[in-house]
Design a protein around this motif. Structure first.
Motif, PDB file in Angstrom:
ATOM      1  N   LYS A 136     -22.289  99.069  16.173  1.00 46.85           N
ATOM      2  CA  LYS A 136     -22.173  97.737  15.573  1.00 46.85           C
ATOM      3  C   LYS A 136     -21.392  96.799  16.491  1.00 46.85           C
ATOM      4  O   LYS A 136     -21.790  95.653  16.706  1.00 46.85           O
ATOM      5  CB  LYS A 136     -21.468  97.813  14.223  1.00 46.85           C
ATOM      6  N   ASN A 137     -20.277  97.291  17.026  1.00 45.17           N
ATOM      7  CA  ASN A 137     -19.457  96.466  17.919  1.00 45.17           C
ATOM      8  C   ASN A 137     -20.223  96.095  19.187  1.00 45.17           C
ATOM      9  O   ASN A 137     -20.107  94.974  19.678  1.00 45.17           O
ATOM     10  CB  ASN A 137     -18.150  97.181  18.269  1.00 45.17           C
ATOM     11  N   ALA A 138     -20.976  97.044  19.719  1.00 43.68           N
ATOM     12  CA  ALA A 138     -21.760  96.767  20.932  1.00 43.68           C
ATOM     13  C   ALA A 138     -22.792  95.679  20.648  1.00 43.68           C
ATOM     14  O   ALA A 138     -22.988  94.776  21.471  1.00 43.68           O
ATOM     15  CB  ALA A 138     -22.436  98.038  21.434  1.00 43.68           C
ATOM     16  N   GLN A 139     -23.434  95.753  19.485  1.00 47.96           N
ATOM     17  CA  GLN A 139     -24.427  94.735  19.136  1.00 47.96           C
ATOM     18  C   GLN A 139     -23.769  93.366  18.987  1.00 47.96           C
ATOM     19  O   GLN A 139     -24.313  92.357  19.437  1.00 47.96           O
ATOM     20  CB  GLN A 139     -25.141  95.118  17.837  1.00 47.96           C
ATOM     21  N   LYS A 140     -22.588  93.336  18.356  1.00 47.99           N
ATOM     22  CA  LYS A 140     -21.895  92.069  18.175  1.00 47.99           C
ATOM     23  C   LYS A 140     -21.523  91.460  19.524  1.00 47.99           C
ATOM     24  O   LYS A 140     -21.715  90.268  19.755  1.00 47.99           O
ATOM     25  CB  LYS A 140     -20.622  92.259  17.343  1.00 47.99           C
ATOM     26  N   VAL A 141     -20.986  92.298  20.418  1.00 52.00           N
ATOM     27  CA  VAL A 141     -20.545  91.796  21.727  1.00 52.00           C
ATOM     28  C   VAL A 141     -21.728  91.261  22.520  1.00 52.00           C
ATOM     29  O   VAL A 141     -21.663  90.162  23.083  1.00 52.00           O
ATOM     30  CB  VAL A 141     -19.817  92.914  22.521  1.00 52.00           C
ATOM     31  N   HIS A 142     -22.817  92.019  22.549  1.00 49.94           N
ATOM     32  CA  HIS A 142     -23.971  91.565  23.330  1.00 49.94           C
ATOM     33  C   HIS A 142     -24.611  90.328  22.693  1.00 49.94           C
ATOM     34  O   HIS A 142     -25.043  89.412  23.398  1.00 49.94           O
ATOM     35  CB  HIS A 142     -24.997  92.686  23.482  1.00 49.94           C
ATOM     36  N   GLY A 143     -24.634  90.295  21.369  1.00 51.73           N
ATOM     37  CA  GLY A 143     -25.189  89.121  20.687  1.00 51.73           C
ATOM     38  C   GLY A 143     -24.382  87.878  20.985  1.00 51.73           C
ATOM     39  O   GLY A 143     -24.930  86.812  21.294  1.00 51.73           O
ATOM     40  N   LYS A 144     -23.066  87.989  20.894  1.00 53.73           N
ATOM     41  CA  LYS A 144     -22.213  86.832  21.166  1.00 53.73           C
ATOM     42  C   LYS A 144     -22.264  86.455  22.643  1.00 53.73           C
ATOM     43  O   LYS A 144     -22.183  85.276  22.989  1.00 53.73           O
ATOM     44  CB  LYS A 144     -20.779  87.113  20.724  1.00 53.73           C
ATOM     45  N   SER A 146     -24.725  89.206  29.397  1.00 47.33           N
ATOM     46  CA  SER A 146     -23.940  90.087  28.529  1.00 47.33           C
ATOM     47  C   SER A 146     -23.964  91.527  29.034  1.00 47.33           C
ATOM     48  O   SER A 146     -23.075  92.302  28.714  1.00 47.33           O
ATOM     49  CB  SER A 146     -24.476  90.029  27.100  1.00 47.33           C
ATOM     50  N   ASN A 147     -24.951  91.885  29.842  1.00 49.55           N
ATOM     51  CA  ASN A 147     -25.011  93.252  30.395  1.00 49.55           C
ATOM     52  C   ASN A 147     -23.956  93.461  31.470  1.00 49.55           C
ATOM     53  O   ASN A 147     -23.585  94.581  31.773  1.00 49.55           O
ATOM     54  CB  ASN A 147     -26.401  93.540  30.975  1.00 49.55           C
ATOM     55  N   ASP A 148     -23.476  92.360  32.083  1.00 47.39           N
ATOM     56  CA  ASP A 148     -22.469  92.466  33.140  1.00 47.39           C
ATOM     57  C   ASP A 148     -21.049  92.543  32.593  1.00 47.39           C
ATOM     58  O   ASP A 148     -20.112  92.781  33.340  1.00 47.39           O
ATOM     59  CB  ASP A 148     -22.571  91.264  34.090  1.00 47.39           C
TER      60      ASP A 148
END
Length: 157
Positions: A66-74, A143-145
């Motif tokens: 969930k946190n990974a999705q939030k970070v990449h989304g933001k 966001s991948n970097d």
């Protein structure tokens, strides 16, 4: 009959049998019962601990995802907003550049008429930064970097 009723009946029967058995046999039976009880306790405890460890592991994995999705989304949202801002700045700077060139032409044409040694020189149009000199939106980190907690070095390494 319930399982509890059967267990109670077996326990009563076991006590009566133990009361009527000779002493050396009682000791051996008592030792065996203690060993079996210990084994059962250890098995049940290990099973419960393993179950709880698995539950905690699953919850941790879900939270991590969930946190990974939030970070990449933001990160993606921020990237898009930044690209929009940079494009608008680039457009405004190109307008400013054109206005500067027009102003430079007007100043140069009027300056040619009244040249004197004491007047300061104004920068030429080729010395003004162009809109193409500004960083483009492709040079922005994606966001991948962004570094994650797994990329960080620990104290021991």
């Amino acid at each position: 009959m319930d399982k509890k009723d059967v267990e109670k009946a077996a326990l009563k029967a076991g006590k009566k049998i133990i009361d009527h058995t000779p002493e050396p046999v009682k000791k051996k039976v008592e030792e065996k019962v203690k060993e079996k009880a210990k084994e059962k306790f250890v098995e049940k405890t290990e099973g419960k601990l393993q179950e709880k460890a698995n539950e905690v592991s699953e919850k941790l994995q879900q939270t991590k995802e969930k946190n990974a999705q939030k970070v990449h989304g933001k990160g993606e949202d921020a990237k898009e907003k930044l690209q929009d801002v940079l494009l608008s700045v680039k457009d405004k700077l190109s307008d400013v550049k054109e206005a500067g060139e027009n102003f430079q032409e007007k100043v140069s044409s009027s300056d040619d008429k009244e040249k004197s040694k004491n007047k300061r020189k104004i920068k030429g149009a080729n010395q003004i930064k162009k809109a193409t000199d500004i960083k483009s939106s492709t040079k922005i980190k994606s966001s991948n970097d962004i570094k994650s907690s797994t990329d960080l070095k620990t104290m021991g390494s």
